[in-house]
Design a protein around this motif. Structure first.
Motif: not given
Length: 262
Positions: A98, A100, A107, A138, A140
Motif C-alpha cells: 500500500s 500514497m 492511495k 483509495g 489499500a
C-alpha cells in the motif's frame, strides 16, 4: 473525490517495509535490507538523498510511504524447476504494498519483484482508484491467492495462471471501506472485479462503518474463508469471518467462542 490537503501531516507517512526470518514461526530475526535504514522496500521519492539506492524498473510515480506488504511466491512448472533454479533474473517473488502517490495524494497498490525475497525492484502501480466507484477514494491492504477448486478426491487443484486479489477500497461517495477484488493471469496486470464484501446491513451491525484488511485461506471442505477487520459506527473494531465456494459470493459466518476454565 476526496483529497488530502497539501500541508496535512499524516501519521505513518514514513512507513517502510522490512524483512525477518524464523525457523519456528515464533522467534524472528530481522534481515538488513539494502536501504541505509535497514529496510528492504522504501518509498520512491526523488527528494530523498538515498533515492539512487532504490531499484526501479522503468518510470514509476513518486510515493509517500510503503506499507502492509503482501508477498506471493511465483510458482515454477515442474518441467522448468532446474532452469529456474539457475536463473538469477527470474522474479521468484512478487510483493504488493500500500502506498500514497506523492503527486495526486491517492492511495494505491504498488508492486515489486525479487529473485531472492530480500532485494526488491519496484515495478510500478497495479491498482489505483477509479473515480465514482467504491474505490474512488483509495485502494489499500490487499491479499493475493491462487484460484483453485476442490476435486472429487478432496484435493485442491490450482488454476495454472489464475490469481485473485482482495483489497480494501474506500468509497468517494460515503467514505466507507469495503472489500473489493481484482484478477490476474500473470501477477502483473490486474482487472477489477468489483465488490465482494459490503459493510454490515444494519446501522447497528458491528461492521456497519467499514470492512477491510482481508486475508483468505482454503479449507478442506472446499470453502474459502476470509478473515477481515470491521468497524462499527461508534468506531470500535473487531475481526470477522466470511466464507464462499466461488470467491465472489461471500456469506458472513457466526463465530463460536469457547472459553476454557481450569
Amino acid at each position: 473525490r476526496a483529497r488530502v490537503p497539501e500541508d496535512a501531516m499524516i501519521k505513518g507517512m514514513k512507513l517502510r517495509i522490512g524483512a525477518a526470518i524464523s525457523q519456528d514461526g515464533v522467534t524472528w530475526g530481522r534481515v538488513e535490507g539494502d536501504d541505509p535504514s535497514g529496510a528492504c522496500v522504501v518509498p520512491y521519492d526523488t527528494t530523498d538523498t538515498n533515492v539512487a539506492d532504490v531499484s526501479l524498473n522503468g518510470d514509476i510515480p513518486e510515493e509517500l510511504y510503503c506499507g502492509w506488504p503482501e508477498v506471493v511466491v511465483n510458482p515454477v512448472d515442474e518441467r522448468d524447476q532446474k532452469k529456474a533454479a539457475k536463473d538469477k533474473t527470474r522474479d521468484n517473488f512478487f510483493m504488493y504494498y500500500s502506498t500514497m502517490l506523492k503527486e495526486t495524494k491517492e492511495k494505491a497498490i504498488g508492486y515489486a519483484t525479487s529473485e531472492n525475497g530480500f532485494a526488491w525492484t519496484k515495478q510500478g502501480i497495479v491498482l489505483q482508484p477509479t473515480p465514482g466507484t467504491l474505490d474512488g477514494a483509495g485502494c489499500a491492504r490487499c491479499n493475493v491467492i491462487k484460484k483453485a477448486t476442490l476435486d472429487a478426491e478432496g484435493f485442491w487443484k490450482e488454476d495454472k495462471n489464475g490469481w485473485i486479489m482482495f483489497y480494501e477500497g474506500v468509497s468517494s461517495e460515503d467514505g466507507k471501506h469495503r472489500i473489493l477484488a481484482a484478477e490476474s493471469d500473470d501477477l502483473q496486470s490486474w482487472r477489477k472485479i468489483g465488490l465482494v464484501l459490503d459493510v454490515g446491513e444494519s446501522g447497528e451491525a458491528w461492521d456497519a462503518k467499514g470492512v477491510g484488511s482481508p486475508h483468505v485461506i482454503r479449507l478442506d471442505d472446499g470453502f474459502f474463508r476470509m478473515y477481515y477487520t470491521g468497524e462499527s459506527e461508534s468506531g470500535e473494531t473487531a475481526i470477522g469471518v466470511a466464507k464462499t465456494l466461488d470467491l465472489s459470493s461471500w456469506v458472513r459466518e457466526q463465530a463460536e467462542v469457547t472459553f476454557a476454565f481450569e
